[in-house]
Design a protein around this motif. Sequence first.
Motif, mmCIF file in Angstrom:
data_model
loop_
_atom_site.group_PDB
_atom_site.id
_atom_site.type_symbol
_atom_site.label_atom_id
_atom_site.label_comp_id
_atom_site.label_asym_id
_atom_site.label_seq_id
_atom_site.Cartn_x
_atom_site.Cartn_y
_atom_site.Cartn_z
ATOM 1 N N VAL A 180 0.840 -1.199 0.000
ATOM 2 C CA VAL A 180 0.000 0.000 0.000
ATOM 3 C C VAL A 180 0.875 1.249 0.000
ATOM 4 C CG1 VAL A 180 -1.857 1.233 1.174
ATOM 5 C CG2 VAL A 180 -1.759 -1.263 1.294
ATOM 6 N N ALA A 181 0.531 2.215 -0.828
ATOM 7 C CA ALA A 181 1.199 3.521 -0.853
ATOM 8 C C ALA A 181 0.238 4.551 -0.280
ATOM 9 C CB ALA A 181 1.593 3.899 -2.281
ATOM 10 N N LEU A 182 0.661 5.214 0.784
ATOM 11 C CA LEU A 182 -0.221 6.138 1.483
ATOM 12 C C LEU A 182 0.505 7.424 1.835
ATOM 13 C CD1 LEU A 182 -1.992 3.591 3.858
ATOM 14 C CD2 LEU A 182 -2.970 4.673 1.827
ATOM 15 N N TYR A 183 -0.238 8.309 2.494
ATOM 16 C CA TYR A 183 0.278 9.598 2.922
ATOM 17 C C TYR A 183 0.660 9.508 4.400
ATOM 18 C CZ TYR A 183 -2.232 10.368 -1.382
ATOM 19 O OH TYR A 183 -2.672 10.241 -2.663
ATOM 20 N N PRO A 184 1.352 10.491 4.933
ATOM 21 C CA PRO A 184 1.806 10.422 6.326
ATOM 22 C C PRO A 184 0.651 10.409 7.331
ATOM 23 C CG PRO A 184 3.031 12.079 5.099
ATOM 24 C CD PRO A 184 1.872 11.683 4.240
ATOM 25 N N GLN A 185 1.000 10.163 8.580
ATOM 26 C CA GLN A 185 0.003 10.184 9.651
ATOM 27 C C GLN A 185 -0.696 11.535 9.686
ATOM 28 O OE1 GLN A 185 1.742 9.089 13.375
ATOM 29 N NE2 GLN A 185 2.105 6.974 12.765
ATOM 30 N N GLY A 186 -1.985 11.498 9.943
ATOM 31 C CA GLY A 186 -2.801 12.709 9.911
ATOM 32 C C GLY A 186 -3.696 12.758 8.695
ATOM 33 N N CYS A 187 -3.388 11.921 7.690
ATOM 34 C CA CYS A 187 -4.214 11.857 6.483
ATOM 35 C C CYS A 187 -5.410 10.952 6.755
ATOM 36 C CB CYS A 187 -3.405 11.336 5.308
ATOM 37 S SG CYS A 187 -4.392 11.072 3.816
ATOM 38 N N LEU A 188 -6.588 11.436 6.445
ATOM 39 C CA LEU A 188 -7.812 10.674 6.666
ATOM 40 C C LEU A 188 -7.825 9.399 5.833
ATOM 41 C CD1 LEU A 188 -10.431 10.922 8.306
ATOM 42 C CD2 LEU A 188 -11.461 12.099 6.350
ATOM 43 N N PHE A 189 -7.352 9.482 4.589
ATOM 44 C CA PHE A 189 -7.347 8.300 3.722
ATOM 45 C C PHE A 189 -6.407 7.227 4.263
ATOM 46 C CE2 PHE A 189 -8.922 10.170 -0.585
ATOM 47 C CZ PHE A 189 -10.174 10.343 -0.022
ATOM 48 N N ARG A 190 -5.328 7.625 4.880
ATOM 49 C CA ARG A 190 -4.398 6.649 5.462
ATOM 50 C C ARG A 190 -5.095 5.833 6.544
ATOM 51 N NH1 ARG A 190 1.565 6.690 7.055
ATOM 52 N NH2 ARG A 190 1.665 5.451 8.964
ATOM 53 N N SER A 191 -5.760 6.522 7.473
ATOM 54 C CA SER A 191 -6.419 5.805 8.571
ATOM 55 C C SER A 191 -7.576 4.963 8.052
ATOM 56 C CB SER A 191 -6.901 6.792 9.633
ATOM 57 O OG SER A 191 -7.847 7.698 9.085
ATOM 58 N N ALA A 193 -7.841 3.562 5.044
ATOM 59 C CA ALA A 193 -7.310 2.404 4.326
ATOM 60 C C ALA A 193 -6.851 1.324 5.303
ATOM 61 C CB ALA A 193 -6.152 2.835 3.429
ATOM 62 N N MET A 194 -6.092 1.725 6.329
ATOM 63 C CA MET A 194 -5.603 0.760 7.302
ATOM 64 C C MET A 194 -6.758 0.082 8.044
ATOM 65 S SD MET A 194 -2.345 2.809 8.921
ATOM 66 C CE MET A 194 -0.824 3.020 7.999
ATOM 67 N N GLN A 195 -7.734 0.874 8.459
ATOM 68 C CA GLN A 195 -8.871 0.330 9.195
ATOM 69 C C GLN A 195 -9.683 -0.627 8.325
ATOM 70 O OE1 GLN A 195 -11.442 3.338 10.804
ATOM 71 N NE2 GLN A 195 -12.814 1.870 11.769
ATOM 72 N N ALA A 196 -9.893 -0.263 7.051
ATOM 73 C CA ALA A 196 -10.670 -1.119 6.154
ATOM 74 C C ALA A 196 -9.973 -2.452 5.921
ATOM 75 C CB ALA A 196 -10.906 -0.406 4.828
ATOM 76 N N LEU A 197 -8.661 -2.422 5.722
ATOM 77 C CA LEU A 197 -7.910 -3.661 5.490
ATOM 78 C C LEU A 197 -7.881 -4.534 6.740
ATOM 79 C CD1 LEU A 197 -4.985 -2.175 3.378
ATOM 80 C CD2 LEU A 197 -6.810 -3.689 2.553
ATOM 81 N N ASP A 198 -7.695 -3.902 7.897
ATOM 82 C CA ASP A 198 -7.686 -4.670 9.145
ATOM 83 C C ASP A 198 -9.055 -5.288 9.418
ATOM 84 O OD1 ASP A 198 -5.039 -4.106 9.571
ATOM 85 O OD2 ASP A 198 -5.412 -2.414 10.918
ATOM 86 N N THR A 199 -10.123 -4.531 9.180
ATOM 87 C CA THR A 199 -11.476 -5.051 9.403
ATOM 88 C C THR A 199 -11.768 -6.226 8.485
ATOM 89 O OG1 THR A 199 -12.260 -2.853 10.080
ATOM 90 C CG2 THR A 199 -13.933 -4.440 9.363
ATOM 91 N N ALA A 200 -11.257 -6.151 7.240
ATOM 92 C CA ALA A 200 -11.451 -7.241 6.281
ATOM 93 C C ALA A 200 -10.466 -8.378 6.503
ATOM 94 C CB ALA A 200 -11.307 -6.696 4.863
#
Length: 282
Positions: A180-191, A193-200
């Motif tokens: 996964v390529a993401l933006y630094p901490q503080g980016c809404l899309f980062r959190s 993406a991580m939450q969606a993948l962990d939930t799945a």
Amino acid sequence: MSLDPDLLKAFVAVADHRSFTRAAVALNRTQSAVSMQVKRLEERLQAELFHRTKANVDLSAAGEGLLGYARRILSLNEEAMGRVREHKVEGRVRVGVMDDYGTLLVPPLLASFVANYPLIHIEMETGLTSSMTDRLGEAYDLVIAMHPQGSGEGELLRCEQAVWAASPEHRVEELNPLPVALYPQGCLFRSWAMQALDTAKRPWRLAFVSHSLAAVEAIAAQGLAVTVVKAGTFPPRLRRLSERDGMPPLPRAEIRQHRAANLSRAASLLADHLVAELAQPV
């Protein structure tokens, strides 16, 4: 022959008040001055505009015909004067905006604004807007930021769907763990993406992190990772992924404009311009 706006103002005031005395009070002029202006207008038009008696002042047929035109001329005159004054507004406006909007959507809007207000100087900074709103007033006059749906902060401009994106030439979404390529901490899309993948319960690894939207997209375009982008600014060189590709669903975001307190006239004009151009029905 031209119609002097000052004469028309006197005429309209008398027509509205049905009295030279009350019209003079409304215009903050003497009664004799108002009478003289109406007389000058009648001489210029070569028509009697009022029927005058001791008890009443009534419009003549010519006066009734002129009244609508007089109101329109005065309205246009005021509009033109206001427009010219607006063009002379000066100032500096500091704007903070998300990288994709600052690259794709906002620049042409700033160009059209500056064409109308050449004395207003705009300074724009792009990046993560989650921290920009905390510095509103100190470092920024306006901030266009992304929020979770229903946050209720700022002026709602539009909604954006977060979507997964990858290279059209590589099936990178089939890799395990998923890069996964993401933006630094503080980016809404980062959190998200991580939450969606962990939930799945989808194994994943953080393959690339950057503040640069262009860099993240370039990594995804080369098939090195998947990323998350807005549907409204989806990069043409990437391929949209969905649940059919094994990717978990992502939330919708709200794009909102935040204004600092006690905005200058220049900043208020730009804020209104951005709302008018960016706002979409929700």
